[in-house]
Design an enzyme around this catalytic site. Structure first.
Site, PDB file in Angstrom:
ATOM      1  N   ARG A 351       0.831  -1.208   0.000  1.00  0.00           N
ATOM      2  CA  ARG A 351       0.000   0.000   0.000  1.00  0.00           C
ATOM      3  C   ARG A 351       0.863   1.254   0.000  1.00  0.00           C
ATOM      4  NH1 ARG A 351      -2.190   0.158   6.231  1.00  0.00           N
ATOM      5  NH2 ARG A 351      -0.883  -1.550   7.001  1.00  0.00           N
ATOM      6  N   ASP A 426       9.445 -17.789   6.444  1.00  0.00           N
ATOM      7  CA  ASP A 426       8.315 -18.522   7.016  1.00  0.00           C
ATOM      8  C   ASP A 426       7.526 -19.156   5.870  1.00  0.00           C
ATOM      9  OD1 ASP A 426       6.288 -16.623   6.029  1.00  0.00           O
ATOM     10  OD2 ASP A 426       7.080 -15.253   7.534  1.00  0.00           O
TER      11      ASP A 426
HETATM   12  C1  FPP Z   1      -1.477  -5.363   6.188  1.00  0.00           C
HETATM   13  O1  FPP Z   1      -0.476  -5.904   6.928  1.00  0.00           O
HETATM   14  C2  FPP Z   1      -2.233  -6.481   5.533  1.00  0.00           C
HETATM   15  C3  FPP Z   1      -3.526  -6.412   5.159  1.00  0.00           C
HETATM   16  C4  FPP Z   1      -4.303  -5.178   5.416  1.00  0.00           C
HETATM   17  C5  FPP Z   1      -4.215  -7.534   4.432  1.00  0.00           C
HETATM   18  C6  FPP Z   1      -3.774  -8.929   4.738  1.00  0.00           C
HETATM   19  C7  FPP Z   1      -4.519  -9.947   3.950  1.00  0.00           C
HETATM   20  C8  FPP Z   1      -3.921 -10.962   3.303  1.00  0.00           C
HETATM   21  C9  FPP Z   1      -2.436 -11.103   3.307  1.00  0.00           C
HETATM   22  C10 FPP Z   1      -4.594 -11.996   2.469  1.00  0.00           C
HETATM   23  C11 FPP Z   1      -6.078 -12.109   2.396  1.00  0.00           C
HETATM   24  C12 FPP Z   1      -6.479 -13.080   1.376  1.00  0.00           C
HETATM   25  C13 FPP Z   1      -7.187 -14.224   1.540  1.00  0.00           C
HETATM   26  C14 FPP Z   1      -7.426 -15.065   0.356  1.00  0.00           C
HETATM   27  C15 FPP Z   1      -7.737 -14.681   2.821  1.00  0.00           C
HETATM   28  P1  FPP Z   1       0.803  -5.038   7.399  1.00  0.00           P
HETATM   29  O2  FPP Z   1       0.356  -3.694   7.865  1.00  0.00           O
HETATM   30  O3  FPP Z   1       1.550  -5.901   8.325  1.00  0.00           O
HETATM   31  O4  FPP Z   1       1.649  -4.949   6.060  1.00  0.00           O
HETATM   32  P2  FPP Z   1       1.962  -3.707   5.081  1.00  0.00           P
HETATM   33  O5  FPP Z   1       2.786  -2.747   5.865  1.00  0.00           O
HETATM   34  O6  FPP Z   1       2.761  -4.344   3.997  1.00  0.00           O
HETATM   35  O7  FPP Z   1       0.663  -3.140   4.598  1.00  0.00           O
END
Ligand code: FPP
Ligand code: K
Ligand code: ZN
Length: 505
Positions: A351, A426
């Site tokens: 994002r 992981d």
């Molecule tokens: C932010 O994590 C992550 C999300 C807002 C969405 C997570 C969802 C999925 C990985 C998969 C969903 C799909 C299915 C099929 C169930 P963060 O804040 O740790 O990471 P970032 O800094 O990269 O946004």
């Protein structure tokens, strides 16, 4: 077998002392005169001298062919320092030695790209399917995910997974509820995410015993109970409605060829034609945000993981070239998706203003074949695959592959793949980094829809993409992943054809 040149050895001695190696650089043989895109002359001297150790290259290609883009500072930088910009700068510093092919004991090819440590990653995934240490108790409700991540990764790497079939079938049986769906373990309530992961894991081991453990009638009843009048699905009874639900439900319904009719006790039931898929695309439409990306639910923040869920869901409902432009602002989505790929890192972030992470190789990387299909529509039979890729790629495959192989692999004894070099590997990241690698190494072609039924438009095939400047070695190509269902292509075909011959229950 790559050998260490005397130049490399000399440079190694120098750099151990922390001295600059300018004189030697100038005398390095320039072997890249035929490939003007590879500006190896631009290698940052400061950077090279600051890194410990020289590396091993094939003697005919020193220095390695690494485009300036993947070694230098980003071309555009905001001068205002904030916590966010500092984290970003730190991440670039962390990745750059890996991208510049500067580690001793790692075998780089002429493009400065390390090999895929296939055997180590296989060993890591097999271990992750065994007994796990005590801290993993926190992941107890995610056991079905671990099955999927490991089995999918193993299959993509070409390892045999049939030996896991019997154990998986019995474990899945213990996790299934009479009221439909699978929980995270015995005695846990059913959830769409764990059900999705279990169905995918069963598809990957394949075979009648794996398919038949699924109680399809109960599954259908349970999905009817999750279906909402706004078109979406709850993740569990009384749980949240989001775009993961839309995608997971669409995957399960079509892989298992479930009837679409709603059961009269569904909260979404009406006397009209409303069925399990009615309004689902409209629900997805409401998740596109002002940035052009897709959020988990209407009016939230756009995120790459949800973008893949949204596009995957729509691609299940109809061919991308028809359904995407009907429900999404595609130019805006492309603009947002393009902003997810960073340089010099080459990988994707999830994002706006956040950091590169290997798992987005799938969540964001996996959007591209679907977007490309939506723009170009079905291909004609005579179309040349390589030409197609060269003309139509909307992201840098090279950047992604470099990030994955240089920064995404744990190349120690541990193996496995990771978010970024400072994080440990992981099973989740191993699965999705490999998925992204597979998608970058292959090309998806959609063919015109054929026949009748809700699956008539799932007429794509995935084939290896072979390019002139292929930065990875052929031995490092992994198996084809299905661009919509995120399991090996042939496993998707097999389970679908099994249940297509079994309509009803
Ligand atoms: C932010 O994590 C992550 C999300 C807002 C969405 C997570 C969802 C999925 C990985 C998969 C969903 C799909 C299915 C099929 C169930 P963060 O804040 O740790 O990471 P970032 O800094 O990269 O946004
Ligand atoms: K992250
Ligand atoms: Zn991640």
């Amino acid at each position: 077998m790559p050998i260490k040149t005397s130049l490399a050895r000399a440079r190694q001695r120098k750099s151990y002392k922390g001295k600059k190696t300018m004189a030697m650089r100038a005398s390095a043989p320039s072997t890249n005169t035929n490939s003007p895109n590879y500006a190896t002359d631009q290698v940052d001297e400061e950077l090279i001298s600051s890194m410990a150790g020289a590396s091993t290259f094939p003697s005919s290609h020193f220095p390695p062919m690494i485009p300036d883009l993947f070694i230098s500072d980003p071309p555009i930088r905001d001068a205002l320092a904030t916590d966010t910009s500092n984290l970003q700068d730190g991440t670039i510093d962390e990745c750059r030695p890996f991208l510049a092919a500067r580690f001793q004991g790692i075998d780089y090819n002429e493009y400065g790209v390390p090999h895929l440590d296939r055997e180590r990653h296989i060993r890591f995934l097999r271990k992750s399917l065994g007994r796990l240490p005590a801290p993993f108790v926190a992941a107890d409700a995610s056991r079905p995910w671990i099955f999927y991540w490991c089995l999918n990764g193993l299959s993509l790497l070409g390892a045999d997974v049939s030996s896991y079939r019997d154990d998986l079938v019995e474990t899945a049986r213990s996790m299934q509820n009479d009221t439909g769906g699978f929980g995270g373990g015995f005695g846990q309530r059913s959830h769409l995410a764990t059900t999705y992961a279990t169905v995918l894991a069963l598809s990957i081991v394949g075979g009648e015993s794996a398919y038949e453990v699924i109680d399809r009638r109960a599954m259908w009843k349970w999905l009817c109970a999750l279906k909402q009048r706004d078109g979406g699905f709850r993740m569990s009874i009384g749980g949240e409605v989001d775009v993961r639900g839309a995608y997971c439900a669409a995957v399960i319904i079509t892989l298992l060829n479930l009837p679409l009719d709603l059961s009269p006790d569904s909260p979404a039931w009406t006397a009209d034609e409303f069925d399990l898929l009615t309004g689902l695309a409209d629900y997805v439409r409401r998740c596109q945000t002002f940035e052009g990306g897709i959020s988990g639910k209407p009016d939230a923040e756009a995120h790459g993981a949800y973008a893949f869920c949204a596009l995957g869901c729509l691609a299940i409902l109809d061919a991308p070239h028809r359904i995407f432009p009907r429900y999404l602002d595609i130019p805006r989505l492309i603009s947002w998706l393009s902003s997810r790929q960073y340089a010099p890192e080459g990988g994707f972030c999830g994002r706006t203003n956040k950091l590169v992470d290997g798992c987005y190789s799938h969540w964001v990387g996996g959007c591209w074949p679907l977007i490309e299909a939506s723009i170009h529509g079905p291909l004609s039979e005579g179309d040349e695959v390589t030409t197609y890729a060269a003309v139509h790629d909307l992201y840098s495959r090279e950047g992604l592959i470099r990030y994955i192989l240089c920064c995404g692999q744990d190349q120690t004894k541990r193996g496995g793949m990771r978010d970024k070099p400072s994080r440990t590997s992981d099973a989740y990241h191993t699965c999705y980094v490999l998925s992204g690698l597979s998608s970058a190494q292959h090309i998806t072609r959609w063919h015109p829809s054929s026949g009748e039924g809700i699956m008539a438009h799932l007429t794509y095939d995935v084939s290896p993409l072979v390019e002139d400047h292929q930065i990875f070695d052929e031995e490092d190509r992994i198996n084809a992943t299905d661009p919509v269902y995120a399991i090996p292509e042939e496993n998707r075909r097999e389970i679908m054809s099994y249940f297509l011959s079994k309509p009803g229950f």
